[in-house]
Write a protein that holds these residues in place. Structure first.
Motif, PDB file in Angstrom:
ATOM      1  N   THR A  55      -3.394   2.179 -21.597  1.00  0.00           N
ATOM      2  CA  THR A  55      -3.836   1.526 -20.586  1.00  0.00           C
ATOM      3  C   THR A  55      -2.688   1.468 -19.508  1.00  0.00           C
ATOM      4  N   VAL A  56      -1.815   0.488 -20.009  1.00  0.00           N
ATOM      5  CA  VAL A  56      -0.222   0.277 -18.914  1.00  0.00           C
ATOM      6  C   VAL A  56       0.190   1.986 -17.818  1.00  0.00           C
ATOM      7  N   LEU A  57       0.817   3.210 -19.364  1.00  0.00           N
ATOM      8  CA  LEU A  57       0.495   3.928 -19.137  1.00  0.00           C
ATOM      9  C   LEU A  57       0.260   5.171 -18.059  1.00  0.00           C
ATOM     10  N   LEU A  58      -1.483   4.572 -18.562  1.00  0.00           N
ATOM     11  CA  LEU A  58      -2.142   5.163 -17.018  1.00  0.00           C
ATOM     12  C   LEU A  58      -2.087   4.146 -15.768  1.00  0.00           C
ATOM     13  N   VAL A  59      -1.526   2.946 -15.566  1.00  0.00           N
ATOM     14  CA  VAL A  59      -1.062   2.493 -15.116  1.00  0.00           C
ATOM     15  C   VAL A  59       0.118   2.516 -14.077  1.00  0.00           C
ATOM     16  N   ALA A  60       1.142   2.630 -15.132  1.00  0.00           N
ATOM     17  CA  ALA A  60       2.658   3.053 -14.648  1.00  0.00           C
ATOM     18  C   ALA A  60       2.432   4.239 -14.214  1.00  0.00           C
ATOM     19  N   LEU A  61       1.565   5.380 -14.350  1.00  0.00           N
ATOM     20  CA  LEU A  61       1.336   6.930 -14.133  1.00  0.00           C
ATOM     21  C   LEU A  61       0.950   7.087 -12.287  1.00  0.00           C
ATOM     22  N   ILE A  62      -0.336   5.750 -12.594  1.00  0.00           N
ATOM     23  CA  ILE A  62      -1.057   5.625 -11.017  1.00  0.00           C
ATOM     24  C   ILE A  62      -0.248   5.200  -9.975  1.00  0.00           C
ATOM     25  N   ALA A  63       0.810   4.322 -10.271  1.00  0.00           N
ATOM     26  CA  ALA A  63       1.633   3.942  -9.178  1.00  0.00           C
ATOM     27  C   ALA A  63       2.823   4.746  -8.956  1.00  0.00           C
ATOM     28  N   THR A  64       3.700   5.419  -9.815  1.00  0.00           N
ATOM     29  CA  THR A  64       3.885   6.140  -9.608  1.00  0.00           C
ATOM     30  C   THR A  64       3.588   7.125  -8.840  1.00  0.00           C
ATOM     31  N   ALA A  65       2.486   7.642  -8.934  1.00  0.00           N
ATOM     32  CA  ALA A  65       2.070   8.726  -7.784  1.00  0.00           C
ATOM     33  C   ALA A  65       1.856   8.605  -6.409  1.00  0.00           C
ATOM     34  N   ALA A  66       1.518   7.168  -6.711  1.00  0.00           N
ATOM     35  CA  ALA A  66       0.640   6.385  -5.888  1.00  0.00           C
ATOM     36  C   ALA A  66       1.860   6.075  -4.993  1.00  0.00           C
ATOM     37  N   LEU A  67       2.690   6.008  -5.288  1.00  0.00           N
ATOM     38  CA  LEU A  67       4.321   5.073  -4.473  1.00  0.00           C
ATOM     39  C   LEU A  67       5.307   6.333  -4.116  1.00  0.00           C
ATOM     40  N   THR A  68       5.448   7.195  -4.699  1.00  0.00           N
ATOM     41  CA  THR A  68       6.826   7.829  -4.556  1.00  0.00           C
ATOM     42  C   THR A  68       6.621   9.510  -4.119  1.00  0.00           C
ATOM     43  N   ASP A  69       6.820   9.980  -3.250  1.00  0.00           N
ATOM     44  CA  ASP A  69       7.200  11.264  -2.935  1.00  0.00           C
ATOM     45  C   ASP A  69       8.683  12.162  -3.407  1.00  0.00           C
ATOM     46  N   GLY A  70       8.645  12.305  -3.681  1.00  0.00           N
ATOM     47  CA  GLY A  70      10.291  13.212  -4.096  1.00  0.00           C
ATOM     48  C   GLY A  70      11.643  12.301  -4.302  1.00  0.00           C
ATOM     49  N   GLY A  71      10.893  10.948  -5.537  1.00  0.00           N
ATOM     50  CA  GLY A  71      11.602  10.251  -5.648  1.00  0.00           C
ATOM     51  C   GLY A  71      11.830   8.989  -4.452  1.00  0.00           C
ATOM     52  N   SER A  72      10.790   8.972  -3.408  1.00  0.00           N
ATOM     53  CA  SER A  72      11.415   7.935  -2.186  1.00  0.00           C
ATOM     54  C   SER A  72      10.281   7.232  -2.157  1.00  0.00           C
ATOM     55  N   PHE A  73      10.378   6.334  -1.419  1.00  0.00           N
ATOM     56  CA  PHE A  73       8.777   5.628  -1.153  1.00  0.00           C
ATOM     57  C   PHE A  73       8.128   6.468  -0.233  1.00  0.00           C
ATOM     58  N   ALA A  74       7.032   6.791  -0.676  1.00  0.00           N
ATOM     59  CA  ALA A  74       6.360   7.025   0.304  1.00  0.00           C
ATOM     60  C   ALA A  74       4.899   7.081   1.025  1.00  0.00           C
ATOM     61  N   GLY A  75       5.272   5.746   1.690  1.00  0.00           N
ATOM     62  CA  GLY A  75       5.007   5.055   2.664  1.00  0.00           C
ATOM     63  C   GLY A  75       3.740   4.393   2.880  1.00  0.00           C
ATOM     64  N   VAL A  76       2.930   4.571   3.706  1.00  0.00           N
ATOM     65  CA  VAL A  76       1.707   3.860   3.662  1.00  0.00           C
ATOM     66  C   VAL A  76      -0.079   4.716   3.573  1.00  0.00           C
ATOM     67  N   ALA A  77       0.455   5.844   3.674  1.00  0.00           N
ATOM     68  CA  ALA A  77      -0.804   6.500   3.982  1.00  0.00           C
ATOM     69  C   ALA A  77      -0.745   6.520   2.265  1.00  0.00           C
ATOM     70  N   LEU A  78      -0.701   7.217   1.822  1.00  0.00           N
ATOM     71  CA  LEU A  78      -0.587   8.001   0.232  1.00  0.00           C
ATOM     72  C   LEU A  78      -1.166   6.620  -0.897  1.00  0.00           C
ATOM     73  N   PRO A  79      -0.517   5.170  -0.430  1.00  0.00           N
ATOM     74  CA  PRO A  79      -0.850   4.089  -1.699  1.00  0.00           C
ATOM     75  C   PRO A  79      -2.275   3.921  -0.775  1.00  0.00           C
ATOM     76  N   ALA A  80      -3.049   3.880  -0.089  1.00  0.00           N
ATOM     77  CA  ALA A  80      -3.894   3.287   0.935  1.00  0.00           C
ATOM     78  C   ALA A  80      -5.139   4.629   0.578  1.00  0.00           C
ATOM     79  N   GLY A  81      -5.037   5.919   0.417  1.00  0.00           N
ATOM     80  CA  GLY A  81      -5.604   6.924  -0.400  1.00  0.00           C
ATOM     81  C   GLY A  81      -5.469   6.151  -1.772  1.00  0.00           C
ATOM     82  N   VAL A  82      -5.099   6.164  -2.363  1.00  0.00           N
ATOM     83  CA  VAL A  82      -5.148   5.752  -3.183  1.00  0.00           C
ATOM     84  C   VAL A  82      -5.557   5.225  -4.202  1.00  0.00           C
ATOM     85  N   LEU A  83      -5.736   3.576  -3.146  1.00  0.00           N
ATOM     86  CA  LEU A  83      -6.598   2.636  -3.164  1.00  0.00           C
ATOM     87  C   LEU A  83      -7.763   2.635  -2.665  1.00  0.00           C
ATOM     88  N   THR A  84      -8.702   3.306  -2.106  1.00  0.00           N
ATOM     89  CA  THR A  84      -9.759   3.113  -1.129  1.00  0.00           C
ATOM     90  C   THR A  84     -10.502   3.978  -2.741  1.00  0.00           C
TER      91      THR A  84
END
Length: 115
Positions: A55-84
């Motif tokens: 579970t921890v590994l899956l959450v870490a993967l989701i957080a990394t994919a949702a919050l970063t883009d190319g090593g930096s913060f992805a902005g608000v739109a991507l995490p909002a889509g993942v949260l939806t």
């Protein structure tokens, strides 16, 4: 060179996938030999820890994919889509609806100028 990299990655992926069942079988055999009984399962504490680790590994993967883009913060739109998508999946919406709604929220926010 490319085919070599593909073959190495395929072999590594297969090795990781087969390691789980092999390790489980080895742990069960080791426990059965130690107890002198015919153990059919892992101890409950080990099972709980393995479940928590997955579970921890899956959450870490989701957080990394949702919050970063190319090593930096992805902005608000991507995490909002993942949260939806996550909320709709939790509500057991059909998978197609989850994907379309998540993409629509992210695209809509980006169209409005939200990073």
């Amino acid at each position: 060179m490319t085919i070599t990299a593909i073959l190495v990655l395929a072999a590594g992926t297969y090795a990781f996938r087969v390691a789980g069942p092999l390790l489980r079988a080895r742990m069960i055999r080791a426990r059965a030999g130690r107890d002198g009984t015919d153990a059919a399962a892992l101890p409950s504490r080990v099972t709980e820890l393995l479940s928590a680790a997955a579970t921890v590994l899956l959450v870490a993967l989701i957080a990394t994919a949702a919050l970063t883009d190319g090593g930096s913060f992805a902005g608000v739109a991507l995490p909002a889509g993942v949260l939806t998508g996550g909320v709709l999946a939790w509500l057991r919406a059909p998978f197609v609806l989850v994907v379309i709604a998540a993409a629509a929220v992210a695209a809509g926010l980006r169209a409005l100028g939200v990073p």
